[in-house]
Design a protein around this motif. Structure first.
Motif, PDB file in Angstrom:
ATOM      1  N   LYS A 158       0.846  -1.197   0.000  1.00  0.00           N
ATOM      2  CA  LYS A 158       0.000   0.000   0.000  1.00  0.00           C
ATOM      3  C   LYS A 158       0.882   1.249   0.000  1.00  0.00           C
ATOM      4  CE  LYS A 158      -3.925  -1.876   2.396  1.00  0.00           C
ATOM      5  NZ  LYS A 158      -4.857  -1.799   3.486  1.00  0.00           N
ATOM      6  N   GLY A 159       0.342   2.355  -0.466  1.00  0.00           N
ATOM      7  CA  GLY A 159       1.040   3.632  -0.337  1.00  0.00           C
ATOM      8  C   GLY A 159       1.847   4.040  -1.559  1.00  0.00           C
ATOM      9  N   TYR A 160       1.912   3.185  -2.560  1.00  0.00           N
ATOM     10  CA  TYR A 160       2.698   3.492  -3.763  1.00  0.00           C
ATOM     11  C   TYR A 160       1.772   3.652  -4.954  1.00  0.00           C
ATOM     12  CZ  TYR A 160       6.893   2.329  -1.176  1.00  0.00           C
ATOM     13  OH  TYR A 160       7.909   2.327  -0.245  1.00  0.00           O
ATOM     14  N   VAL A 161       2.036   4.677  -5.786  1.00  0.00           N
ATOM     15  CA  VAL A 161       1.201   4.860  -6.974  1.00  0.00           C
ATOM     16  C   VAL A 161       1.821   4.147  -8.164  1.00  0.00           C
ATOM     17  CG1 VAL A 161       0.078   7.028  -6.273  1.00  0.00           C
ATOM     18  CG2 VAL A 161       2.236   7.127  -7.511  1.00  0.00           C
ATOM     19  N   SER A 162       0.938   3.669  -9.050  1.00  0.00           N
ATOM     20  CA  SER A 162       1.386   2.940 -10.246  1.00  0.00           C
ATOM     21  C   SER A 162       1.721   3.947 -11.342  1.00  0.00           C
ATOM     22  CB  SER A 162       0.289   2.022 -10.743  1.00  0.00           C
ATOM     23  OG  SER A 162      -0.205   1.245  -9.708  1.00  0.00           O
ATOM     24  N   ALA A 163       2.865   4.583 -11.213  1.00  0.00           N
ATOM     25  CA  ALA A 163       3.269   5.596 -12.187  1.00  0.00           C
ATOM     26  C   ALA A 163       4.789   5.660 -12.186  1.00  0.00           C
ATOM     27  CB  ALA A 163       2.691   6.947 -11.784  1.00  0.00           C
ATOM     28  N   THR A 164       5.341   6.344 -13.198  1.00  0.00           N
ATOM     29  CA  THR A 164       6.800   6.463 -13.228  1.00  0.00           C
ATOM     30  C   THR A 164       7.257   7.664 -12.397  1.00  0.00           C
ATOM     31  OG1 THR A 164       6.567   7.631 -15.313  1.00  0.00           O
ATOM     32  CG2 THR A 164       7.160   5.310 -15.437  1.00  0.00           C
ATOM     33  N   GLU A 165       6.371   8.654 -12.269  1.00  0.00           N
ATOM     34  CA  GLU A 165       6.699   9.770 -11.370  1.00  0.00           C
ATOM     35  C   GLU A 165       5.421  10.368 -10.800  1.00  0.00           C
ATOM     36  OE1 GLU A 165       9.206  11.943 -14.149  1.00  0.00           O
ATOM     37  OE2 GLU A 165       7.478  13.210 -14.638  1.00  0.00           O
ATOM     38  N   ASP A 166       5.567  10.973  -9.631  1.00  0.00           N
ATOM     39  CA  ASP A 166       4.407  11.565  -8.973  1.00  0.00           C
ATOM     40  C   ASP A 166       4.918  12.638  -8.011  1.00  0.00           C
ATOM     41  OD1 ASP A 166       1.307  10.759  -8.470  1.00  0.00           O
ATOM     42  OD2 ASP A 166       2.210  11.563  -6.637  1.00  0.00           O
ATOM     43  N   LYS A 167       4.221  13.772  -7.981  1.00  0.00           N
ATOM     44  CA  LYS A 167       4.692  14.894  -7.151  1.00  0.00           C
ATOM     45  C   LYS A 167       4.442  14.648  -5.669  1.00  0.00           C
ATOM     46  CE  LYS A 167       4.796  18.711 -10.376  1.00  0.00           C
ATOM     47  NZ  LYS A 167       3.994  18.347 -11.563  1.00  0.00           N
TER      48      LYS A 167
ATOM     49  N   GLY B 139       0.178  -1.440 -16.319  1.00  0.00           N
ATOM     50  CA  GLY B 139      -1.162  -1.412 -15.725  1.00  0.00           C
ATOM     51  C   GLY B 139      -1.150  -0.712 -14.379  1.00  0.00           C
ATOM     52  N   ARG B 140      -2.341  -0.509 -13.880  1.00  0.00           N
ATOM     53  CA  ARG B 140      -2.465   0.261 -12.635  1.00  0.00           C
ATOM     54  C   ARG B 140      -3.156  -0.509 -11.537  1.00  0.00           C
ATOM     55  NH1 ARG B 140      -1.870   5.808 -12.900  1.00  0.00           N
ATOM     56  NH2 ARG B 140      -1.153   6.433 -14.950  1.00  0.00           N
ATOM     57  N   LEU B 141      -2.656  -0.289 -10.338  1.00  0.00           N
ATOM     58  CA  LEU B 141      -3.393  -0.699  -9.145  1.00  0.00           C
ATOM     59  C   LEU B 141      -3.540   0.581  -8.338  1.00  0.00           C
ATOM     60  CD1 LEU B 141      -1.628  -4.023  -7.986  1.00  0.00           C
ATOM     61  CD2 LEU B 141      -3.859  -3.783  -9.092  1.00  0.00           C
ATOM     62  N   ASP B 142      -4.659   0.724  -7.630  1.00  0.00           N
ATOM     63  CA  ASP B 142      -4.844   1.924  -6.804  1.00  0.00           C
ATOM     64  C   ASP B 142      -3.745   1.993  -5.743  1.00  0.00           C
ATOM     65  OD1 ASP B 142      -7.131   2.383  -8.224  1.00  0.00           O
ATOM     66  OD2 ASP B 142      -8.458   1.487  -6.724  1.00  0.00           O
ATOM     67  N   ARG B 143      -3.572   3.185  -5.191  1.00  0.00           N
ATOM     68  CA  ARG B 143      -2.502   3.375  -4.202  1.00  0.00           C
ATOM     69  C   ARG B 143      -2.666   2.428  -3.005  1.00  0.00           C
ATOM     70  NH1 ARG B 143      -1.104   7.631  -0.352  1.00  0.00           N
ATOM     71  NH2 ARG B 143      -3.100   8.632  -0.738  1.00  0.00           N
ATOM     72  N   ASP B 144      -3.930   2.170  -2.623  1.00  0.00           N
ATOM     73  CA  ASP B 144      -4.155   1.308  -1.452  1.00  0.00           C
ATOM     74  C   ASP B 144      -4.366  -0.160  -1.826  1.00  0.00           C
ATOM     75  OD1 ASP B 144      -6.574   1.708  -2.656  1.00  0.00           O
ATOM     76  OD2 ASP B 144      -7.657   2.323  -0.863  1.00  0.00           O
ATOM     77  N   THR B 145      -4.174  -0.512  -3.104  1.00  0.00           N
ATOM     78  CA  THR B 145      -4.294  -1.915  -3.518  1.00  0.00           C
ATOM     79  C   THR B 145      -2.912  -2.558  -3.455  1.00  0.00           C
ATOM     80  OG1 THR B 145      -6.145  -1.393  -4.985  1.00  0.00           O
ATOM     81  CG2 THR B 145      -4.987  -3.444  -5.431  1.00  0.00           C
ATOM     82  N   THR B 146      -2.896  -3.829  -3.081  1.00  0.00           N
ATOM     83  CA  THR B 146      -1.617  -4.544  -2.974  1.00  0.00           C
ATOM     84  C   THR B 146      -1.577  -5.677  -4.010  1.00  0.00           C
ATOM     85  OG1 THR B 146      -2.608  -5.992  -1.308  1.00  0.00           O
ATOM     86  CG2 THR B 146      -1.395  -4.086  -0.483  1.00  0.00           C
ATOM     87  N   GLY B 147      -0.401  -6.300  -4.134  1.00  0.00           N
ATOM     88  CA  GLY B 147      -0.306  -7.520  -4.924  1.00  0.00           C
ATOM     89  C   GLY B 147       0.430  -7.419  -6.236  1.00  0.00           C
ATOM     90  N   LEU B 148       0.089  -8.345  -7.121  1.00  0.00           N
ATOM     91  CA  LEU B 148       0.860  -8.569  -8.347  1.00  0.00           C
ATOM     92  C   LEU B 148       0.838  -7.402  -9.328  1.00  0.00           C
ATOM     93  CD1 LEU B 148       2.434 -10.512 -10.211  1.00  0.00           C
ATOM     94  CD2 LEU B 148       0.225 -11.364 -11.030  1.00  0.00           C
ATOM     95  N   MET B 149       2.055  -6.977  -9.679  1.00  0.00           N
ATOM     96  CA  MET B 149       2.201  -5.920 -10.668  1.00  0.00           C
ATOM     97  C   MET B 149       3.412  -6.246 -11.531  1.00  0.00           C
ATOM     98  SD  MET B 149       2.273  -1.920 -10.070  1.00  0.00           S
ATOM     99  CE  MET B 149       0.866  -1.687 -11.124  1.00  0.00           C
TER     100      MET B 149
END
Ligand code: URA
Length: 234
Positions: free
Chosen positions: A70-79, A101-111
């Motif tokens: 949790k706590g991480y955004v699925s992006a290459t950069e974020d302010k 692909g994207r998972l929400d910031r509070d979603t966990t698991g396979l990426m």
């Protein structure tokens, strides 16, 4: 044929100027012969390139599997927030990696994190209907009405969802299988039944499952077999 500094730097561990330094110190060999300039050209498919006598394997692309916390955004950069790329080991820093692909910031698991745009497109394309499996916990008991609704196609404000699987795994938990990936899809689908998603964890994409021995926050390269599972999606 490509310049040796470009070939070595493309693997992520050394920059082109690092390679220049290694060559100057006589540490780089092509087919067992020490080279004197980093502009020497080689073909990684034919020539053996080594540093300090150890052959380097030239990989065209990198495929990492991350157990996203949790706590991480699925992006290459974020302010504002940390990105999943901050969880990728330093040795891949020279690669142009991005989350497939994207998972929400509070979603966990396979990426999947890769630098292969074609493969990413294949697994994400809505036309491919790649199954994604999630373990979900909600704040009210799971009902048969939800199960039927998911199977029939929940109507969201951006259209009716494709049939989704909902298997009850406990009073408040379910295993949900989606064949599409809309914004906040699972949260919105449960929202239609007055339920709030409390925990959301992705366990599979197609035939690729998150291994139980990959700790949260860790990533590793896909094995040949795992990669084949993703490459079958064409
Ligand atoms: N559905 C959601 O609501 N969030 C995710 O992260 C993935 C699927």
């Amino acid at each position: 044929m490509e310049r040796i500094d470009k070939i070595i730097a493309s693997q992520g561990k050394y920059s082109r100027s690092d390679v220049k330094g290694l060559v100057a110190k006589g540490r780089v060999q092509v087919d067992g012969v020490r080279i004197k300039s980093s502009s020497v050209k080689a073909d990684p498919a034919i020539n053996r390139i080594s540093i300090d006598g150890v052959d380097i394997t030239v990989k065209q692309h990198i495929y990492l599997m991350l157990n996203k916390p949790k706590g991480y955004v699925s992006a290459t950069e974020d302010k504002e927030h940390q990105t999943v790329l901050e969880l990728v080991p330093e040795e891949y820093a020279g690669r142009e990696l991005f989350p497939a692909g994207r998972l929400d910031r509070d979603t966990t698991g396979l990426m999947i994190i890769t630098d292969d745009g074609v493969m990413a497109h294949n697994i994400l394309s809505p036309k491919k209907h790649v199954q994604k499996v999630y373990h979900v916990t909600i704040d009210i008991p799971v009902t048969e009405e939800m199960q039927k609704g998911f199977a029939d196609g929940v109507e969201l404000n951006d259209g009716v969802c494709k049939a989704a699987g909902l298997e009850m795994s406990g009073e408040y938990t379910a295993i949900v299988t989606l064949k599409e990936g809309r914004y906040h899809q699972i949260k919105r689908m449960f929202g239609c039944f007055g339920a709030k998603v409390v925990e959301l964890h992705r366990v599979a994409m197609g035939d690729l499952y998150l291994p139980s021995d990959l700790p949260e926050g860790q990533c590793r390269e896909l094995t040949e077999t795992e990669l084949n599972k993703l490459q079958q999606i064409k």
